[in-house]
Design a protein around this motif. Structure first.
Motif, short mmCIF file in Angstrom:
data_model
loop_
_atom_site.label_atom_id
_atom_site.label_comp_id
_atom_site.label_asym_id
_atom_site.label_seq_id
_atom_site.Cartn_x
_atom_site.Cartn_y
_atom_site.Cartn_z
N LEU A 161 0.83 -1.21 0.00
CA LEU A 161 0.00 0.00 0.00
C LEU A 161 0.87 1.26 0.00
N ALA A 162 1.95 1.23 0.77
CA ALA A 162 2.86 2.37 0.78
C ALA A 162 3.50 2.57 -0.60
N ARG A 163 3.80 1.48 -1.25
CA ARG A 163 4.37 1.56 -2.60
C ARG A 163 3.40 2.24 -3.56
N LEU A 164 2.13 1.88 -3.49
CA LEU A 164 1.14 2.50 -4.37
C LEU A 164 0.99 3.99 -4.05
N VAL A 165 1.00 4.32 -2.77
CA VAL A 165 0.86 5.73 -2.38
C VAL A 165 2.02 6.56 -2.91
N ASN A 166 3.22 6.01 -2.85
CA ASN A 166 4.41 6.79 -3.17
C ASN A 166 4.81 6.79 -4.64
N THR A 167 4.27 5.86 -5.43
CA THR A 167 4.68 5.79 -6.84
C THR A 167 3.64 6.36 -7.79
N LYS A 189 0.83 12.28 -9.00
CA LYS A 189 -0.11 13.06 -8.20
C LYS A 189 -0.48 14.39 -8.83
N ALA A 190 0.01 14.62 -10.06
CA ALA A 190 -0.29 15.89 -10.71
C ALA A 190 -1.31 15.73 -11.84
N ALA A 191 -2.03 14.60 -11.85
CA ALA A 191 -3.00 14.36 -12.91
C ALA A 191 -4.14 15.39 -12.82
N ASP A 192 -4.59 15.84 -13.97
CA ASP A 192 -5.67 16.82 -14.03
C ASP A 192 -6.95 16.16 -14.53
N TRP A 193 -7.83 15.85 -13.57
CA TRP A 193 -9.11 15.23 -13.92
C TRP A 193 -10.26 16.20 -13.64
N ALA A 194 -9.98 17.49 -13.67
CA ALA A 194 -10.98 18.49 -13.30
C ALA A 194 -12.20 18.43 -14.22
N GLU A 195 -11.95 18.24 -15.51
CA GLU A 195 -13.08 18.21 -16.44
C GLU A 195 -13.97 17.00 -16.19
N ALA A 196 -13.34 15.86 -15.90
CA ALA A 196 -14.12 14.65 -15.60
C ALA A 196 -14.91 14.83 -14.31
N ALA A 197 -14.30 15.49 -13.31
CA ALA A 197 -15.00 15.71 -12.04
C ALA A 197 -16.18 16.64 -12.24
N ALA A 198 -16.03 17.64 -13.10
CA ALA A 198 -17.13 18.58 -13.34
C ALA A 198 -18.33 17.90 -13.98
N ALA A 244 -6.00 -9.55 0.53
CA ALA A 244 -5.59 -8.19 0.18
C ALA A 244 -4.11 -8.14 -0.16
N ALA A 245 -3.27 -8.90 0.55
CA ALA A 245 -1.84 -8.91 0.27
C ALA A 245 -1.56 -9.44 -1.13
N VAL A 246 -2.26 -10.50 -1.51
CA VAL A 246 -2.07 -11.06 -2.86
C VAL A 246 -2.52 -10.07 -3.92
N LEU A 247 -3.64 -9.39 -3.66
CA LEU A 247 -4.15 -8.42 -4.62
C LEU A 247 -3.17 -7.26 -4.81
N VAL A 248 -2.73 -6.67 -3.72
CA VAL A 248 -1.84 -5.50 -3.83
C VAL A 248 -0.50 -5.90 -4.44
N GLU A 249 -0.04 -7.09 -4.15
CA GLU A 249 1.21 -7.56 -4.75
C GLU A 249 1.09 -7.67 -6.27
N ALA A 250 -0.13 -7.87 -6.76
CA ALA A 250 -0.35 -8.02 -8.21
C ALA A 250 -0.49 -6.68 -8.92
N LEU A 251 -0.45 -5.58 -8.19
CA LEU A 251 -0.59 -4.25 -8.80
C LEU A 251 0.79 -3.65 -9.07
N ALA A 252 0.96 -3.10 -10.25
CA ALA A 252 2.23 -2.50 -10.62
C ALA A 252 2.40 -1.14 -9.95
N ASP A 253 3.63 -0.66 -9.90
CA ASP A 253 3.89 0.68 -9.41
C ASP A 253 3.11 1.69 -10.25
N GLY A 254 2.57 2.70 -9.59
CA GLY A 254 1.84 3.74 -10.29
C GLY A 254 0.36 3.49 -10.45
N VAL A 255 -0.10 2.29 -10.15
CA VAL A 255 -1.53 1.99 -10.23
C VAL A 255 -2.26 2.70 -9.10
#
Length: 788
Positions: free
Chosen positions: A384-390, A393-402, A510-521
């Motif tokens: 989980l820390a790996r996902l948070v840190n990789t 965080k500068a993605a612009d989804w403002a139009e989709a949120a609107a 949950a551990a197996v699931l998170v382990e299957a996620l690549a960095d940046g997901v």
């Protein structure tokens, strides 16, 4: 609220629920029954921990209900061995399966069980690597036996080059993949593939005969031979002869029985302080705790449990168990290592005050845990820390949120754009918000998917997103049967994953699931905190929320209608009377178990279909347990006789029978029997054909007109009938009532026989706490500031 047409006051059948268990206590221990229900297993263990029961006292005038109820026999039936091994083997409901597959040359399609075994094997490899890296090494595998020992031996054989990985599987196992960022290009989604329930590897006749001989010599039932081989492996006979207390690893065996077996084999050579006995008892206590959802126990609670079992020096027994690798020792709070804490405690006892008594110290809590849960929590926290840190965080989804359909959905989209991990909480109506997030991410060209606990949840998510390809079950995602498949590095080929029904995630799954996620997901955990927790060990969603290491989005979308109003009140401890002009909520007061069963059958077969034009198969009965005079067994028998009578010529089942299939402990899949032949029992599970081999029918299939609340979690039906027998009063809790009452979409009938115990439970009996280590592990990790 009024009764349905043709309804008259009845009586409340009761099924004694499992006790809310305090792990070291005998009273809290769940006693497996000989006729244990396959679908209850880990689910019922967790039901017990949250005090399963349901009733509806706030919606009905207590004066109108009968107070008397007939006591029913308690059945703490388990189905599979442990919620935590998840349960279910590696995580209960843990629908955990899968390891990476090569995109260029895909491996042959794996069944769910094979994929899950591969995932467990991969997790054990990581566990061994972590153990080897510790400063003070523990003898790896010294306390393992049976299947665990076989897996460890297999891993070592592969690592040494003695054997290939495929030598241990019927079909080639997927290769373990390194963790790398997912590539930009995605593979096309795979079409759902029907899966068969594979037969468990059968024990050899020689090993069975050898175990029977040892059991007869030890004056134990020969019927334990097959489960003993299943629990201890092919070397079970040798293990039992040298260490008779290994019999405690067999489901249903208690310490008194193992002691008698040991005395018969060893005679005067055994005693209450025999090291083999104390080590087996420590493991047994921790396994029992895992059935209640705990991933660790306070060391003092383990010592107390050992003292109750005539161990004269529990401290020494715990130390020996840790040295042998049976359990791991941890501390919460303070700066000292666990061994130092124990040493300081001894010095204080022997010599008065410790040297630094004038210096205030933070209280230190020493915990004991089984390695698979402890290291699964560590792996999950790191992931989980790996996902948070990789994450970018500068993605612009403002139009989709609107363009989002609601303010809460817009907030979720904006939050996910700036975070790698997000916790989203809300009721049933709030599921539209993750659906809007998935649609928005897809519109931005991202590979976005949502996963649900059940096939019913997957269908509802697909309807909300408008694209069936976006919704998968967790088991299907990890096994590769559904979803995007794996990239060339073995990671799931996606950019955003939304996990609905997050409270149903156990720590190993949950551990197996998170382990299957690549960095940046980006990972979004979404669920209702008020429902019952996972059938397996751990409380992943609750720990993530409590740790506050990621942004949290709380939905402001209320659940509509009288049922939504009733359930929302229960969630905050209030059982209110609600206005139900369309008979959305109906109370049927009862006095005894017989009338409860009669009224339930009447509601399902006549009253609900007549009032709401719903066929009987769209009404689900939910009750407090499997045994007793109004448990699932009795109710299913009565409902079968009324709705689909037949001789049960296929192992007790007939075509058209509603059933629940349990492919792994704690994971219940509703289905309908279609036919049977030499291959096994043919089921239709939510449109997916499943074949259950003949030898597994008895242990993994049961009738499903009536379910427990844990089995029903994560699913909804047009109508629900909740049966509250009178003797279930002591087991009632707010999460159980909240979960059960929320399963009906259009109608809820409550067969009510618990009088004032229901409002008392809703107001004053919260969920039973689970002891876990995930929260402090998350709090200790270096992650960005999690503003909520």
């Amino acid at each position: 609220m009024t009764a349905l047409p043709g309804e008259t006051p009845g009586t409340g059948g009761t099924d004694t629920p499992q006790d809310a268990v305090s792990p070291p206590d005998e009273a809290g221990a769940q006693e497996p029954a000989a006729d244990a229900d396959p679908a209850s297993d880990a689910a019922e263990a967790a039901d017990a921990s949250s005090a399963e029961d349901e009733a509806e006292a706030g919606v009905v005038d207590p004066a109108s209900t009968g107070a008397g109820a007939e006591a029913a026999s308690t059945e703490g039936a388990r189905e599979g061995e442990g919620a935590g091994t998840d349960a279910e083997g590696a995580g209960a409901d843990s629908d955990t399966e899968g390891a990476g597959t090569d995109a260029a040359s895909p491996a042959p399609e794996l069944s769910e069980a094979q994929a899950e075994l591969a995932a467990q094997r991969e997790l054990r490899e990581r566990i061994e690597q972590r153990k080897a890296a510790k400063a003070e090494p523990i003898a790896a595998g010294a306390g393992l036996s049976g299947t665990a020992a076989d897996l460890l031996a297999a891993v070592r054989a592969v690592e040494s080059g003695e054997k290939t990985g495929s030598a241990f599987f019927a079909s080639p196992a997927p290769a373990q993949a390194p963790r790398r960022p997912a590539p930009a290009a995605a593979q096309p989604p795979r079409a759902p593939v029907p899966q068969a329930a594979p037969a468990q590897q059968s024990a050899s006749p020689e090993s069975l005969e050898a175990v029977r001989a040892v059991l007869v010599e030890g004056e134990a039932p020969e019927a334990l031979a097959r489960p003993a081989v299943g629990a201890l492996g092919e070397q079970a006979a040798e293990l039992l002869r040298t260490d008779p207390w290994q019999l405690l690893a067999v489901p249903g065996v208690r310490p008194e029985q193992a002691d008698g077996f040991a005395r018969a084999l060893l005679g005067a050579d055994c005693g209450p302080d025999d090291g083999r006995r104390t080590a087996a008892l420590v493991s047994w206590v921790l396994e029992r705790a895992a059935l209640q959802g705990h991933t660790a126990l306070d060391a003092e609670a383990v010592r107390a449990a050992l003292a109750e079992r005539a161990v004269s020096d529990p401290d020494a027994a715990v130390r020996e168990a840790v040295e042998e690798g049976v359990a791991l020792l941890f501390q919460e709070g303070g700066d000292e290592e666990p061994d130092e804490v124990e040493a300081d405690a001894d010095e204080t006892d022997d010599g008065g005050l410790a040297q630094d008594a004038d210096t205030p110290r933070e209280p230190v809590r020493v915990l004991l845990g089984l390695d698979r849960y402890a290291l699964a929590e560590e792996s999950l926290a790191d992931g989980l820390a790996r996902l948070v840190n990789t994450c970018e965080k500068a993605a612009d989804w403002a139009e989709a949120a609107a363009a989002a359909p609601s303010p809460s959905a817009a907030e979720l989209i904006r939050t996910t754009a700036a975070a790698g991990l997000v916790a989203h909480s809300g009721g049933e109506a709030a599921r539209a918000e993750p659906a809007a997030l998935i649609a928005a991410a897809r519109g931005l060209g991202l590979r976005a998917f949502g996963t649900a606990h059940s096939e019913d949840g997957r269908r509802r998510l697909a309807a909300a997103t408008g694209d069936p390809d976006t919704a998968v079950t967790l088991a299907g995602l990890l096994s590769g049967a559904q979803g995007p498949g794996r990239d060339e590095d073995g990671a799931l080929a996606l950019d955003l994953l939304v996990v609905l029904d997050a409270p149903q995630l156990d720590v190993e799954g949950a551990a197996v699931l998170v382990e299957a996620l690549a960095d940046g997901v980006r990972l979004v955990l979404s669920g209702d905190p008020g429902v019952l927790g996972s059938a397996g060990a751990g409380r992943v969603f609750a720990d993530v929320l409590a740790a506050r290491t990621c942004p949290q989005v709380v939905s402001r979308t209320p659940d509509p209608g009288p049922i939504g109003e009733l359930v929302s009140g229960i969630g905050i401890g209030e059982l209110n009377q609600v206005d139900a002009p369309g008979k959305e909520v109906v109370i049927v007061p009862v006095r005894d178990a017989g009338e409860a069963v009669h009224r339930t059958v009447q509601l399902v077969a006549d009253s609900v279909p007549r009032a709401f034009s719903l066929p009987a198969e769209e009404t689900q009965v939910i009750t407090v347990g499997h045994g007793g005079a109004a448990g699932t067994r009795v109710l299913n028998e009565a409902l079968k006789q009324r709705l689909n009578p037949g001789p049960g010529r296929f192992g007790g089942f007939d075509p058209g029978d509603r059933v629940v299939h349990v492919p792994a402990p704690g994971r219940a899949v509703p289905g309908v029997v279609r036919s049977a032949d030499a291959e096994g029992l043919h089921l239709d599970c939510g449109g997916v054909p499943v074949v259950v081999p003949q030898e597994r029918v008895e242990s993994s299939v049961r009738h499903g007109w009536a379910l427990s609340a844990h089995q029903a979690a994560g699913m909804r039906w047009p109508a629900a009938v909740v049966v509250l027998p009178g003797d279930a009063a002591q087991g009632l809790s707010r999460p159980w009532v909240y979960t059960a009452f929320g399963r009906g979409e259009r109608h809820l009938s409550v067969v009510h026989g618990v009088d004032q115990a229901l409002p008392h439970a809703v107001a004053q009996v919260p969920a039973q706490e689970r002891t876990t280590r995930l929260r402090p592990l998350l709090e200790a990790l270096p992650t960005p500031d999690a503003a909520s």
